[in-house]
Design an enzyme around this catalytic site. Structure first.
Site, short mmCIF file in Angstrom:
data_model
loop_
_atom_site.label_atom_id
_atom_site.label_comp_id
_atom_site.label_asym_id
_atom_site.label_seq_id
_atom_site.Cartn_x
_atom_site.Cartn_y
_atom_site.Cartn_z
N ASP A 1 20.36 17.44 -40.79
CA ASP A 1 21.10 18.11 -41.85
C ASP A 1 20.49 17.78 -43.21
O ASP A 1 19.76 16.79 -43.37
CB ASP A 1 22.57 17.65 -41.85
N TYR B 1 20.64 6.86 -33.92
CA TYR B 1 21.10 7.09 -35.29
C TYR B 1 21.93 5.90 -35.74
O TYR B 1 22.67 5.31 -34.96
CB TYR B 1 21.97 8.34 -35.37
#
Length: 241
Positions: free
Chosen positions: A52, A110
Site C-alpha cells: 500500500d 511483516y
C-alpha cells in the site's frame, strides 16, 4: 534470456505503493525507469507482492527478464547510482527462467510498529503509528494467537479479481514490546490486500479496550473488521525463498 533477481529496500513514505499507477510515483515505476536506462530497453518487473501507499520494505524481492547479460556487480552499482535515496538494491543474482518473485517465495514477514506515547521522536516517527493511548500488550498478545492457522480473512481484506481465495495460513502472529514500541509480527506465504493493516488495527483497538476476543472471533467468522492501522507503521521485514 536471463532472469535477474533483486533484493530491494525502500521507504514507502513518498511512494504510492509498489504497483504502477498512472501519474503516481510507485516503486515499480521508478525501478523500471532505472532499468530501462541501464539495459537500453523497456523491461517489466515482477514484485513479490503489492504494498500500500506509505508501507516500507527492508526486504523486497523482484525479478525481471532481459536478453542482455550484464555483470551482476556492475548492475548493482549502476542501479544504485540511478535510483533515488529512498530506494536501494542490496543484492543482485540470477535465477532459473521459471522463477517468479510473486509465486516462488515461501513466506513474508511483516512487522507493524505502534508507539503508545505523547513523545514525538522525528527519527522514528515515519516508521510507526504513534497513538496517545496506553495499550494492554498482554491482551493483544493473547488475542494474536486467534489468527494462527488457516482462516477465511474476507472480513479483513479487500478482494479483487486477481485474488479470489480468501483463505490464508498464518504461520506467526505475535505481539511484543521493545523499548516502548509495540511490534506486531505476522508471517505467511501470502496475504490479502489490507489484511495485515486490519489485523494490526484490530489488535491495537483491542489493546485500547475498544474490542475484546469475542469481537476478533466474530471478525474471523465473517463480521467486517472496520479498523485499519495507518500504513506508515507497516514494514515488510523479510522475504523467505
Amino acid at each position: 534470456m536471463f532472469n535477474y533477481c533483486l533484493l530491494l529496500s525502500f521507504l514507502g513514505s513518498n511512494f504510492h505503493g509498489w504497483q504502477i499507477q498512472p501519474n503516481l510515483r510507485t516503486v515499480q515505476g521508478v525501478l523500471e525507469d532505472a532499468l530501462s536506462l541501464v539495459f537500453k530497453e523497456e523491461l517489466r518487473v515482477i514484485g513479490c507482492c503489492r504494498t500500500d501507499a506509505g508501507v516500507h520494505a527492508k526486504e523486497y524481492i523482484a525479478n525481471f527478464k532481459a536478453s542482455r547479460c550484464l555483470p551482476l556487480p556492475n548492475l548493482l552499482k549502476a542501479l544504485n547510482s540511478i535510483l533515488p535515496e529512498d530506494m536501494g538494491v542490496k543484492k543482485v543474482w540470477l535465477e532459473s527462467l521459471d522463477f517468479s518473485s510473486r509465486y516462488s517465495v515461501k513466506g513474508k514477514l511483516y512487522i507493524y510498529r505502534v508507539f503508545p506515547s505523547h513523545i514525538r521522536d522525528p527519527f522514528i516517527e515515519p516508521f510507526l503509528w504513534r497513538i496517545p493511548y496506553s495499550l494492554n500488550v498482554d491482551a493483544m498478545s493473547r488475542a494474536s494467537e486467534l489468527f494462527l492457522g488457516t482462516h477465511d480473512f474476507s472480513a479483513f481484506a479487500k478482494l479483487d479479481e486477481e485474488e479470489k481465495n480468501p483463505f490464508v495460513d498464518i504461520e506467526e502472529c505475535s505481539v511484543e514490546k521493545k523499548d516502548g514500541i509495540i511490534e506486531i509480527r505476522i508471517k505467511a506465504k501470502r496475504f490479502l490486500r489490507y489484511m495485515v493493516r486490519r489485523i494490526a488495527g484490530c489488535l491495537i483497538y483491542l489493546g485500547m479496550g475498544k474490542l475484546n476476543t469475542d469481537d476478533v472471533r466474530e471478525f474471523l467468522s465473517g463480521r467486517r473488521c472496520p479498523y485499519t492501522a495507518k500504513a506508515k507503521g507497516l514494514t515488510l521485514e523479510r522475504v523467505f525463498l
